[in-house]
Design a protein around this motif. Structure first.
Motif, PDB file in Angstrom:
ATOM      1  N   ASN A   1      -2.232  -1.083  -8.665  1.00 25.61           N
ATOM      2  CA  ASN A   1      -3.668  -1.220  -8.457  1.00 25.61           C
ATOM      3  C   ASN A   1      -4.239   0.152  -8.098  1.00 25.61           C
ATOM      4  O   ASN A   1      -3.985   0.675  -7.010  1.00 25.61           O
ATOM      5  CB  ASN A   1      -3.942  -2.227  -7.331  1.00 25.61           C
ATOM      6  CG  ASN A   1      -5.422  -2.488  -7.150  1.00 25.61           C
ATOM      7  OD1 ASN A   1      -6.233  -1.571  -7.268  1.00 25.61           O
ATOM      8  ND2 ASN A   1      -5.775  -3.737  -6.874  1.00 25.61           N
ATOM      9  N   GLU A   2      -4.984   0.711  -9.042  1.00 26.06           N
ATOM     10  CA  GLU A   2      -5.465   2.077  -8.885  1.00 26.06           C
ATOM     11  C   GLU A   2      -6.464   2.206  -7.736  1.00 26.06           C
ATOM     12  O   GLU A   2      -6.470   3.208  -7.016  1.00 26.06           O
ATOM     13  CB  GLU A   2      -6.115   2.514 -10.199  1.00 26.06           C
ATOM     14  CG  GLU A   2      -6.241   4.012 -10.292  1.00 26.06           C
ATOM     15  CD  GLU A   2      -6.874   4.487 -11.584  1.00 26.06           C
ATOM     16  OE1 GLU A   2      -7.013   3.689 -12.530  1.00 26.06           O
ATOM     17  OE2 GLU A   2      -7.239   5.672 -11.617  1.00 26.06           O
ATOM     18  N   GLU A   3      -7.296   1.178  -7.559  1.00 32.42           N
ATOM     19  CA  GLU A   3      -8.330   1.270  -6.506  1.00 32.42           C
ATOM     20  C   GLU A   3      -7.732   1.310  -5.113  1.00 32.42           C
ATOM     21  O   GLU A   3      -8.173   2.058  -4.248  1.00 32.42           O
ATOM     22  CB  GLU A   3      -9.256   0.059  -6.594  1.00 32.42           C
ATOM     23  CG  GLU A   3     -10.448   0.333  -7.477  1.00 32.42           C
ATOM     24  CD  GLU A   3     -11.206  -0.932  -7.795  1.00 32.42           C
ATOM     25  OE1 GLU A   3     -11.381  -1.764  -6.881  1.00 32.42           O
ATOM     26  OE2 GLU A   3     -11.593  -1.085  -8.968  1.00 32.42           O
ATOM     27  N   THR A   4      -6.724   0.496  -4.884  1.00 35.27           N
ATOM     28  CA  THR A   4      -6.154   0.400  -3.534  1.00 35.27           C
ATOM     29  C   THR A   4      -4.866   1.214  -3.381  1.00 35.27           C
ATOM     30  O   THR A   4      -4.253   1.203  -2.309  1.00 35.27           O
ATOM     31  CB  THR A   4      -5.846  -1.075  -3.195  1.00 35.27           C
ATOM     32  OG1 THR A   4      -4.972  -1.581  -4.224  1.00 35.27           O
ATOM     33  CG2 THR A   4      -7.097  -1.923  -3.139  1.00 35.27           C
ATOM     34  N   HIS A   5      -4.469   1.915  -4.450  1.00 32.24           N
ATOM     35  CA  HIS A   5      -3.203   2.675  -4.420  1.00 32.24           C
ATOM     36  C   HIS A   5      -2.051   1.813  -3.929  1.00 32.24           C
ATOM     37  O   HIS A   5      -1.294   2.193  -3.029  1.00 32.24           O
ATOM     38  CB  HIS A   5      -3.336   3.912  -3.512  1.00 32.24           C
ATOM     39  CG  HIS A   5      -3.818   5.104  -4.251  1.00 32.24           C
ATOM     40  ND1 HIS A   5      -3.820   6.365  -3.720  1.00 32.24           N
ATOM     41  CD2 HIS A   5      -4.302   5.241  -5.498  1.00 32.24           C
ATOM     42  CE1 HIS A   5      -4.300   7.215  -4.604  1.00 32.24           C
ATOM     43  NE2 HIS A   5      -4.596   6.547  -5.692  1.00 32.24           N
TER      44      HIS A   5
ATOM     45  N   SER B   1       0.844  -1.186   0.000  1.00 33.52           N
ATOM     46  CA  SER B   1       0.000   0.000   0.000  1.00 33.52           C
ATOM     47  C   SER B   1       0.891   1.252   0.000  1.00 33.52           C
ATOM     48  O   SER B   1       1.829   1.342   0.787  1.00 33.52           O
ATOM     49  CB  SER B   1      -0.857  -0.097   1.266  1.00 33.52           C
ATOM     50  OG  SER B   1      -1.575   1.039   1.414  1.00 33.52           O
ATOM     51  N   LEU B   2       0.601   2.185  -0.898  1.00 32.27           N
ATOM     52  CA  LEU B   2       1.508   3.328  -1.096  1.00 32.27           C
ATOM     53  C   LEU B   2       0.867   4.656  -0.697  1.00 32.27           C
ATOM     54  O   LEU B   2      -0.359   4.801  -0.769  1.00 32.27           O
ATOM     55  CB  LEU B   2       1.895   3.421  -2.572  1.00 32.27           C
ATOM     56  CG  LEU B   2       2.576   2.204  -3.182  1.00 32.27           C
ATOM     57  CD1 LEU B   2       2.674   2.355  -4.698  1.00 32.27           C
ATOM     58  CD2 LEU B   2       3.964   1.995  -2.588  1.00 32.27           C
ATOM     59  N   HIS B   3       1.700   5.608  -0.328  1.00 28.75           N
ATOM     60  CA  HIS B   3       1.205   6.965  -0.168  1.00 28.75           C
ATOM     61  C   HIS B   3       0.684   7.415  -1.536  1.00 28.75           C
ATOM     62  O   HIS B   3       1.254   7.029  -2.570  1.00 28.75           O
ATOM     63  CB  HIS B   3       2.345   7.907   0.253  1.00 28.75           C
ATOM     64  CG  HIS B   3       2.792   7.711   1.663  1.00 28.75           C
ATOM     65  ND1 HIS B   3       3.810   6.847   2.015  1.00 28.75           N
ATOM     66  CD2 HIS B   3       2.352   8.271   2.814  1.00 28.75           C
ATOM     67  CE1 HIS B   3       3.980   6.895   3.324  1.00 28.75           C
ATOM     68  NE2 HIS B   3       3.113   7.742   3.837  1.00 28.75           N
ATOM     69  N   PRO B   4      -0.369   8.246  -1.557  1.00 26.65           N
ATOM     70  CA  PRO B   4      -0.896   8.704  -2.849  1.00 26.65           C
ATOM     71  C   PRO B   4       0.180   9.367  -3.721  1.00 26.65           C
ATOM     72  O   PRO B   4       0.154   9.243  -4.940  1.00 26.65           O
ATOM     73  CB  PRO B   4      -1.973   9.728  -2.476  1.00 26.65           C
ATOM     74  CG  PRO B   4      -2.210   9.585  -1.024  1.00 26.65           C
ATOM     75  CD  PRO B   4      -1.115   8.783  -0.413  1.00 26.65           C
ATOM     76  N   GLU B   5       1.133  10.038  -3.088  1.00 24.01           N
ATOM     77  CA  GLU B   5       2.190  10.729  -3.838  1.00 24.01           C
ATOM     78  C   GLU B   5       3.045   9.721  -4.612  1.00 24.01           C
ATOM     79  O   GLU B   5       3.356   9.919  -5.780  1.00 24.01           O
ATOM     80  CB  GLU B   5       3.111  11.515  -2.878  1.00 24.01           C
ATOM     81  CG  GLU B   5       2.449  12.654  -2.144  1.00 24.01           C
ATOM     82  CD  GLU B   5       1.775  12.229  -0.835  1.00 24.01           C
ATOM     83  OE1 GLU B   5       1.477  11.014  -0.665  1.00 24.01           O
ATOM     84  OE2 GLU B   5       1.541  13.110  -0.002  1.00 24.01           O
ATOM     85  N   VAL B   6       3.423   8.647  -3.932  1.00 27.95           N
ATOM     86  CA  VAL B   6       4.285   7.642  -4.582  1.00 27.95           C
ATOM     87  C   VAL B   6       3.487   6.922  -5.668  1.00 27.95           C
ATOM     88  O   VAL B   6       4.003   6.652  -6.760  1.00 27.95           O
ATOM     89  CB  VAL B   6       4.850   6.645  -3.536  1.00 27.95           C
ATOM     90  CG1 VAL B   6       5.665   5.551  -4.221  1.00 27.95           C
ATOM     91  CG2 VAL B   6       5.703   7.394  -2.520  1.00 27.95           C
ATOM     92  N   TYR B   7       2.219   6.674  -5.371  1.00 26.14           N
ATOM     93  CA  TYR B   7       1.373   6.039  -6.389  1.00 26.14           C
ATOM     94  C   TYR B   7       1.321   6.919  -7.640  1.00 26.14           C
ATOM     95  O   TYR B   7       1.460   6.436  -8.763  1.00 26.14           O
ATOM     96  CB  TYR B   7      -0.044   5.777  -5.845  1.00 26.14           C
ATOM     97  CG  TYR B   7      -0.840   4.995  -6.849  1.00 26.14           C
ATOM     98  CD1 TYR B   7      -0.747   3.612  -6.903  1.00 26.14           C
ATOM     99  CD2 TYR B   7      -1.601   5.653  -7.810  1.00 26.14           C
ATOM    100  CE1 TYR B   7      -1.418   2.891  -7.883  1.00 26.14           C
ATOM    101  CE2 TYR B   7      -2.272   4.951  -8.790  1.00 26.14           C
ATOM    102  CZ  TYR B   7      -2.173   3.575  -8.822  1.00 26.14           C
ATOM    103  OH  TYR B   7      -2.821   2.866  -9.800  1.00 26.14           O
TER     104      TYR B   7
END
Ligand code: ADP
Length: 336
Positions: free
Chosen positions: A139-143, A75-81
């Motif tokens: 995975n865009e939904e779960t970032h 699971s990633l921070h939104p920034e890293v995603y």
């Protein structure tokens, strides 16, 4: 160091420097809230550093490498995603010339570290097997993300500073800063409005073969635009007359020998994520080389333009770049 450049004259230009993201950062801002904007920006830069720094044990990039090959989604921070998603889009567009999974090769060559060396063919082959943007799943939904093979890793060195420039730009906007310069080690910048002389920010482009600060290749005006430069002179070592530098061609496993010495990209304010895009494009275009690289730039939406310097000191430019380059040193010629 926090310095108010014109205390007493009623203007509030504030400048602060620090080392963040492995880079000498200087933030300049003008306006009533300049200090608050700069303080928040510096904190934000440190926060981004903590997510992308491979030496921070629980950073997102560390976790991705740790769980590589296990099947586990990290699971990633939104920034890293966001950075990874952007990188993957351009990995596809550049046929893998820009590829954040190049990390095993970056580590193997160790350019810019005290263990830089020319690897053996066996080492190169082994590292190259662990590189490939198609083996990074998002995975865009779960970032979240995962790397398919043990030993893989991601290196955000070609994109993180540009992302950080965009973040600082947003903080400046929140504080109503209209004039300022966001300078991340000169390799990623954003110039807002005007400098304290009321003129556009003027940025000297480094001569690819001269360290002397006075010997610039050219000068560019930067007004509400992002600017990024990369070159084979930034981090390199020489062995047997060959220059081994830090921009790796994932397709050969070696420092790119594309004919480019340096790449400069400009993106105007209309370009979304302009800092991140210019940062990424300098690396991508360097790998692609002068001819293919400029062709790639020409196919991008308006607002992005660039200059590539080849080994014969010829400047390959796109858009309006040739006209915008001032004081071009006479060693350089525009390629027709
Ligand atoms: P810097 O501004 O720090 O010199 P650049 O924008 O020039 O960084 O990008 C180079 C960095 O990107 C390298 O140090 C490495 O971390 C990473 N890198 C090297 N080759 C590639 C590549 N082909 N694709 C993506 N990232 C790369």
């Amino acid at each position: 160091v926090c310095l108010c450049l014109c205390a007493g004259c009623g203007e509030q230009q504030v400048q602060k420097s620090d080392i963040v993201l492995d880079t000498a950062v200087t933030l300049t801002a003008d306006g009533a809230d300049a200090k608050a904007a700069i303080d928040e920006s510096m904190a934000r830069l440190k926060n981004i550093d903590g997510m992308v720094n491979p030496n921070v044990p629980d950073s997102d990039v560390c976790k991705l490498a740790q769980y590589a090959g296990s099947g586990h989604w990290v699971s990633l921070h939104p920034e890293v995603y966001k950075m990874l998603a952007f990188a993957q889009t351009y990995a596809a567009k550049t046929n893998g010339a820009f590829d954040v999974t190049t990390k095993p090769l970056v580590d193997l060559w160790g350019i810019g570290t005290d263990h830089a060396k020319v690897p053996s063919p066996q080492e190169l082959m082994a590292a190259q097997k662990l590189v490939g943007w198609q083996k990074l799943e998002l995975n865009e939904e779960t970032h979240s993300a995962r790397l398919q093979e043990k030993g893989m890793g991601v290196d955000l060195g070609g994109i993180a500073k540009g992302f950080a420039v965009d973040e600082v730009r947003q903080i400046y906007a929140k504080y109503g800063i209209k004039d300022g310069l966001i300078n991340l080690g000169a390799s990623s910048m954003y110039g807002l409005g005007l400098n304290k002389e009321g003129k556009s920010w003027r940025i000297g482009l480094r001569h690819p073969r001269k360290d002397d600060a006075q010997q610039k290749m050219a000068v560019l005006s930067l007004q509400d635009a992002a600017l990024s430069t990369s070159g084979d002179y930034e981090r390199f070592f020489e062995a047997g007359g060959v220059r081994y530098h830090h921009i790796i061609d994932p397709r050969t496993g070696r420092p790119a020998q594309s004919g480019a010495m340096s790449v400069t990209i400009l993106a105007d304010a209309s370009v979304t994520d302009g800092g991140m895009l210019t940062d990424l494009l300098t690396t991508a275009v360097f790998v692609l080389g002068p001819e293919q690289g400029t062709r790639f730039l020409q196919a991008l939406p308006r607002g992005v333009e660039g200059a590539v310097v080849d080994g014969r000191y010829q400047l390959w430019t796109t858009g309006n770049m040739a006209a915008e380059m001032e004081n071009v040193s006479e060693e350089f010629q525009f390629w027709q």
